[in-house]
Design an enzyme around this catalytic site. Structure first.
Site, short mmCIF file in Angstrom:
data_model
loop_
_atom_site.label_atom_id
_atom_site.label_comp_id
_atom_site.label_asym_id
_atom_site.label_seq_id
_atom_site.Cartn_x
_atom_site.Cartn_y
_atom_site.Cartn_z
N SER A 67 0.86 -1.19 0.00
CA SER A 67 0.00 0.00 0.00
C SER A 67 0.89 1.24 0.00
CB SER A 67 -0.90 0.01 1.24
OG SER A 67 -1.38 1.32 1.43
N GLY A 121 -11.55 6.82 6.40
CA GLY A 121 -12.22 7.06 7.68
C GLY A 121 -13.07 8.32 7.70
N SER A 122 -13.46 8.81 6.51
CA SER A 122 -14.26 10.04 6.45
C SER A 122 -15.70 9.77 6.06
CB SER A 122 -13.68 10.99 5.40
OG SER A 122 -12.49 11.53 5.85
N LEU A 124 -16.61 8.28 3.25
CA LEU A 124 -16.78 8.34 1.79
C LEU A 124 -16.48 6.96 1.17
CD1 LEU A 124 -15.17 11.84 1.12
CD2 LEU A 124 -17.60 11.29 1.29
N SER A 127 -13.36 1.97 2.11
CA SER A 127 -13.28 0.51 2.23
C SER A 127 -14.02 -0.18 1.10
CB SER A 127 -13.78 0.01 3.59
OG SER A 127 -14.74 0.85 4.13
N GLU A 159 -16.70 -7.44 3.46
CA GLU A 159 -16.71 -6.50 4.59
C GLU A 159 -17.45 -7.10 5.79
OE1 GLU A 159 -16.50 -2.58 3.94
OE2 GLU A 159 -17.03 -2.03 5.99
N ASP A 171 -22.81 0.96 -0.48
CA ASP A 171 -21.50 1.49 -0.86
C ASP A 171 -20.87 0.67 -1.99
OD1 ASP A 171 -22.15 2.95 1.35
OD2 ASP A 171 -20.66 2.04 2.66
C1 GLA Z 1 -22.30 2.68 5.83
C2 GLA Z 1 -22.68 1.30 5.30
C3 GLA Z 1 -23.84 1.39 4.30
C4 GLA Z 1 -25.00 2.20 4.87
C5 GLA Z 1 -24.51 3.51 5.45
C6 GLA Z 1 -25.61 4.27 6.17
O1 GLA Z 1 -21.76 3.45 4.79
O2 GLA Z 1 -21.58 0.67 4.69
O3 GLA Z 1 -24.25 0.09 3.93
O4 GLA Z 1 -25.73 1.46 5.80
O5 GLA Z 1 -23.44 3.33 6.36
O6 GLA Z 1 -26.57 4.66 5.28
#
Ligand code: GLA
Length: 385
Positions: A67, A121-122, A124, A127, A159, A171
């Site tokens: 990394s 860790g923000s 966005l 991961s 995850e 996400d």
């Molecule tokens: C994180 C989780 C998503 C979702 C959001 C809240 O980003 O990875 O699956 O639940 O929180 O909306």
């Protein structure tokens, strides 16, 4: 440009060129927070910040990974993949490989170098970007057929099973399926989706509070189980309720007495938020800025008061945004407990927005935040350099 740099680092590390480079974006959720794991609706967009992985094949069963951002290396065997306690980011890589192996797909030995500009860790989804980029790395390297919805599901499973956050599908789904210039409306029950163009006159602006998310995994998993127990209790009474998605506000109000206070408020957020997502899609399509703004602010208030996942700094950012005349609407985005707000801002007012919110935030919180004007971007991809 970025690909050339990554290729060079790869050559320095392993002495040969990578075979391909896969990348996947982070995301910002416009509305539909904590609804995905309740079988509800979400409306995120991929941002123009990505995580990229350069890869080449090995003839043995080892994986070497470097990394660039953490300046850290890892190495493991494909025969026995366990959680790494020492190298946090490696668990996303390992978790994805395990999912491919579980699906009976042969994963070859690999050399990897990764880097990205999704803030970590923000909130966005750095991961998810890493998981999806890793899924694409394996898919493109092996040439196996893998449709994108399945790719998103395997990345999510990595995850949940390997990293331990019981996250929903949002996400990984948007990081895989997004299209440029659009946000992605997803029905998280049947995974049907629609790319919806964002009006040209409105920009998506992200304000990073720089407050690292606190207690995220434990509180997140707790919210999830509160929602599940609320749905179970309502089902015992009413029948036909598989998840909070199936509950109406009227039902909740007339049968809420069997829920604990926390369960009732969590459920009220989810039921209202699902309605707000549907209303938001309509308001965006009609270009109704007043309605868009109301929905975003209401979402924030509900996350703050009923779902209890906001924090003082996020509330400050939303209040500051509300006082800028070019702001259409603002709310916290992502899991919460820190991280970012999402703001829809009139395109010709973004400079004023950034200046006022930036200065105001530092004055009120003592923290220098960061503001990104985002271009809604395309999902996962790979290239041969
Ligand atoms: C994180 C989780 C998503 C979702 C959001 C809240 O980003 O990875 O699956 O639940 O929180 O909306």
């Amino acid at each position: 440009m970025f690909e050339t740099e990554l290729s060079r680092s790869f050559e320095r590390e392993y002495g040969s060129s990578p075979l391909l480079i896969a990348s996947a974006p982070g995301r910002v959720n416009l509305i539909g927070e904590h609804t995905d794991y309740n079988d509800g609706f979400v409306f995120p967009a991929a941002i123009d910040r990505r995580i990229s992985i350069a890869v080449s094949r090995r003839s043995d069963k080892r994986v070497r990974a470097f990394s660039l951002d953490f300046s850290q290396r890892d190495e493991f065997s494909l025969d026995r993949i366990e959680r790494s306690e020492a190298v946090g980011w490696s668990n996303y890589i390992r978790g994805v490989i395990v999912q491919f192996q579980k699906a009976g797909l042969e994963v070859p030995g690999m050399d990897l170098v990764m880097s990205g500009d999704v803030p970590i860790g923000s909130g966005l989804s750095s991961s998810a970007a890493l998981e999806v980029a890793m899924s694409e790395t394996i898919r493109a390297l092996t040439g196996i057929e893998l449709d994108k919805v399945r790719m998103a599901l395997m990345s999510q499973a990595a995850e949940r099973e390997f990293v331990g956050v019981q996250c929903g599908i949002m996400d990984q789904f948007v990081s895989t399926l997004a299209e440029e210039g659009t946000a992605l409306f997803v029905d998280c029950r049947d995974l049907s989706f629609r790319n919806i163009a964002l009006p040209a006159g409105i920009k998506v602006v992200v304000c990073d509070s720089k407050v690292q998310r606190r207690l995220e995994a434990s509180e997140y998993n707790r919210r999830r189980s509160e929602c599940e127990s609320a749905a179970r209790k309502l089902n015992d009474e009413l029948g036909g309720i598989r998840a909070l998605r199936d509950v109406t506000l009227e039902q909740l109000e007339s049968h809420g007495r069997m829920l604990t206070d926390a369960e009732f408020r969590r459920a009220r957020h989810v039921v209202g938020e699902n309605e707000r997502v549907l209303a938001m899609v309509e308001a965006l399509e009609e270009g109704n800025s007043v309605c868009i703004g109301k929905l975003l602010y209401r979402s924030h208030e509900s996350l703050r008061d009923d779902y209890e996942v906001s924090c003082r700094e996020l509330d400050t950012l939303v209040e500051l945004a509300r006082n800028v005349s070019s702001t259409v609407g603002a709310r916290m985005t992502g899991a919460g407990f820190g991280g970012c707000t999402v703001n829809l801002v009139e395109a010709d007012g973004t400079e004023e927005f950034c200046a006022k919110v930036g200065v105001g935030y530092e004055r009120e919180s003592g923290i220098r935040g960061e503001i990104y004007v985002c271009e809604p971007s395309a999902g996962v991809s790979s290239v041969r350099p």
